[in-house]
Design an enzyme around this catalytic site. Structure first.
Site, PDB file in Angstrom:
ATOM      1  N   GLU A  95      32.915  75.219  54.181  1.00  0.00           N
ATOM      2  CA  GLU A  95      32.872  76.699  54.143  1.00  0.00           C
ATOM      3  C   GLU A  95      31.891  77.285  55.152  1.00  0.00           C
ATOM      4  OE1 GLU A  95      32.617  78.302  50.074  1.00  0.00           O
ATOM      5  OE2 GLU A  95      33.130  76.304  49.369  1.00  0.00           O
ATOM      6  N   ASP A 131      28.642  62.054  52.273  1.00  0.00           N
ATOM      7  CA  ASP A 131      27.560  61.142  51.869  1.00  0.00           C
ATOM      8  C   ASP A 131      27.404  59.961  52.835  1.00  0.00           C
ATOM      9  OD1 ASP A 131      27.554  62.811  49.708  1.00  0.00           O
ATOM     10  OD2 ASP A 131      27.775  61.231  48.206  1.00  0.00           O
ATOM     11  N   TRP A 164      27.501  69.672  51.762  1.00  0.00           N
ATOM     12  CA  TRP A 164      28.396  68.777  52.504  1.00  0.00           C
ATOM     13  C   TRP A 164      29.036  69.417  53.749  1.00  0.00           C
ATOM     14  CZ3 TRP A 164      31.581  68.534  47.487  1.00  0.00           C
ATOM     15  CH2 TRP A 164      30.845  67.956  46.459  1.00  0.00           C
ATOM     16  N   GLY A 165      28.525  70.558  54.186  1.00  0.00           N
ATOM     17  CA  GLY A 165      29.015  71.114  55.445  1.00  0.00           C
ATOM     18  C   GLY A 165      30.351  71.821  55.377  1.00  0.00           C
ATOM     19  N   ASP A 170      23.917  70.242  44.018  1.00  0.00           N
ATOM     20  CA  ASP A 170      25.158  69.651  44.514  1.00  0.00           C
ATOM     21  C   ASP A 170      26.339  70.615  44.363  1.00  0.00           C
ATOM     22  OD1 ASP A 170      26.641  67.592  45.655  1.00  0.00           O
ATOM     23  OD2 ASP A 170      25.767  66.064  44.365  1.00  0.00           O
TER      24      ASP A 170
HETATM   25  C1  GLA Z   1      27.075  63.757  45.680  1.00  0.00           C
HETATM   26  C2  GLA Z   1      25.921  63.941  46.657  1.00  0.00           C
HETATM   27  C3  GLA Z   1      25.082  62.674  46.694  1.00  0.00           C
HETATM   28  C4  GLA Z   1      24.571  62.350  45.300  1.00  0.00           C
HETATM   29  C5  GLA Z   1      25.729  62.261  44.314  1.00  0.00           C
HETATM   30  C6  GLA Z   1      25.237  62.176  42.879  1.00  0.00           C
HETATM   31  O1  GLA Z   1      27.972  62.796  46.119  1.00  0.00           O
HETATM   32  O2  GLA Z   1      26.382  64.272  47.935  1.00  0.00           O
HETATM   33  O3  GLA Z   1      23.993  62.818  47.594  1.00  0.00           O
HETATM   34  O4  GLA Z   1      23.646  63.340  44.904  1.00  0.00           O
HETATM   35  O5  GLA Z   1      26.586  63.393  44.406  1.00  0.00           O
HETATM   36  O6  GLA Z   1      26.291  62.120  41.955  1.00  0.00           O
END
Ligand code: GLA
Length: 377
Positions: free
Chosen positions: A162, A181, A159-160, A124
């Protein structure tokens, strides 16, 4: 390492921090009993909240209340079932839920994953020290994992940001999250799909565009306050699965597989869509717009061996006729060919077409066909 999108199950969407070894093994057993493992869903992935809140002697430690036998024993038990175990980590100082991150511990943690026989690391992007970009940190962990000698898929949960799709493939990562998310609601599925429909060529074999875990079958359940919403209709969940399949996203189940509703089972076990997703050539689909209707479109994906997958989608709130002129996919009137189609939802023949095809698609719905060209008789 396999070149096609990873398939499996992840704990986050439904179970949040309420995870333990019992859940992992019951889930693995349910995936086997439901036939999911044999369809390719091979990873059991424990997301955030598996560790103790602090390192012990510098090491990550699984919470002994949740994992009394430790991670190696769990990995061995998952492997004995013919499946693979995934864990979660983070490139920052702390994970998104506040557990220890791997920043400046990359080589140590990669070695730890290998010692535990982990097969997949979701990595992450929370809590990076300010001024430190994610590119260097994903490169670090990718190199650290490769240096262990174990085949551990790096699932970059980035998360897309940079311009990740410009550099992630070169790190050695196997997937990259390209959006925010997901939530268990149609608005979220639609937003993610619309975003990635603008970037259909971002992923490729060995490094796939991860549109996030599936919410198929959650139906508003679960204890995750961030994901839990009103849920979707089965029509919407079917569309969600078809979109993820066509766009070559990983297919990672997020519902409780120990209690699948028949409709959920049918969606997750659609062999045709799994084949579309897992096609060896891993080609991106292309989008054919529908004149006068911005909410409707057709996706066309060339499969190995000359086969075509056609997906007809309607994001609108009313039923729509979604037409396709076959010259828009390259079939000329002067050719001697026609397109034979099979309906993947009805599991029946749809007929033979030389010039036009049209699907009537319910609101937020989809229709999917597989076919190929043949000589006009
Ligand atoms: C981020 C990720 C999620 C999940 C949470 C866990 O938000 O994008 O997919 O893994 O963290 O805390």
């Amino acid at each position: 390492m396999k070149s096609t999108p990873p398939m499996g199950w992840n704990s986050w969407n439904t179970f949040y921090d309420q995870i333990d070894e019992k859940l992992a093994l019951e889930t693995a057993d349910a995936m086997i009993a439901e036939g999911l493992r044999d369809l390719g869903y091979e990873y059991v992935i424990l997301d955030d909240c598996w560790a103790l809140r602090e390192r012990v002697d510098g090491r990550l430690v699984p919470d002994p209340k949740k994992f009394p036998h430790g991670m190696k024993a769990l990995a061995d038990a998952v492997h004995a079932r013919g499946m693979k175990l995934g864990l979660y980590g983070c490139c920052g100082v702390r994970t998104c839920a506040g557990y220890p991150g791997s920043f400046d511990h990359e080589y140590q943690d990669a070695r730890q994953m290998a010692e535990w026989s982990i097969d997949y690391l979701k990595y992450d992007n929370c809590n990076r020290p300010s001024g430190i970009g994610s590119e260097l940190l994903y490169r670090r962990m990718a190199l650290a994992l490769r240096s262990t000698g174990r085949d551990i898929l790096l699932a970059a949960c980035q998360w897309g940001t940079e311009h990740v799709e410009n550099w992630i493939r070169s790190t050695g990562a196997g997937t990259f999250r390209s959006t925010v998310d997901i939530r268990d609601g149609w608005f979220s599925i639609e937003a993610i799909a619309r975003a990635r429909l603008e970037h259909l060529n971002g992923g490729a074999p060995f490094c796939h565009d991860d549109m996030d875990m599936l919410v198929v079958g959650m139906n508003g359940a679960g204890v995750n306050p961030e994901v839990r919403m009103t849920g979707c209709t089965d029509e919407e969940y079917r569309t969600h699965f078809a979109l993820w399949a066509f766009l070559n996203s990983p297919l990672v189940i997020g519902c409780d597989v120990r209690s699948l509703a028949p409709e959920t089972r049918a969606i997750l076990r659609n062999r045709d869509l799994i084949r579309v997703n897992q096609d060896a050539e891993g080609r991106a689909p292309y989008k054919v717009p529908v004149y006068g209707n911005d909410d409707a479109f057709v996706l066309v994906k060339a499969l190995t061996g000359g086969e075509l997958a056609l997906g007809f989608f309607n994001f609108g709130d009313a039923p729509a006729n979604v037409p396709l002129a076959l010259w828009d996919i390259g079939l000329t009137l002067s050719s001697t060919k026609v397109l034979r189609l099979r309906d993947c939802y009805a599991q029946s023949s749809a007929g033979v077409f030389g010039e036009h095809f049209m699907a009537t698609v319910p609101p937020h719905g989809s229709r999917v066909y597989l076919g190929g060209l043949e000589e006009r008789s």
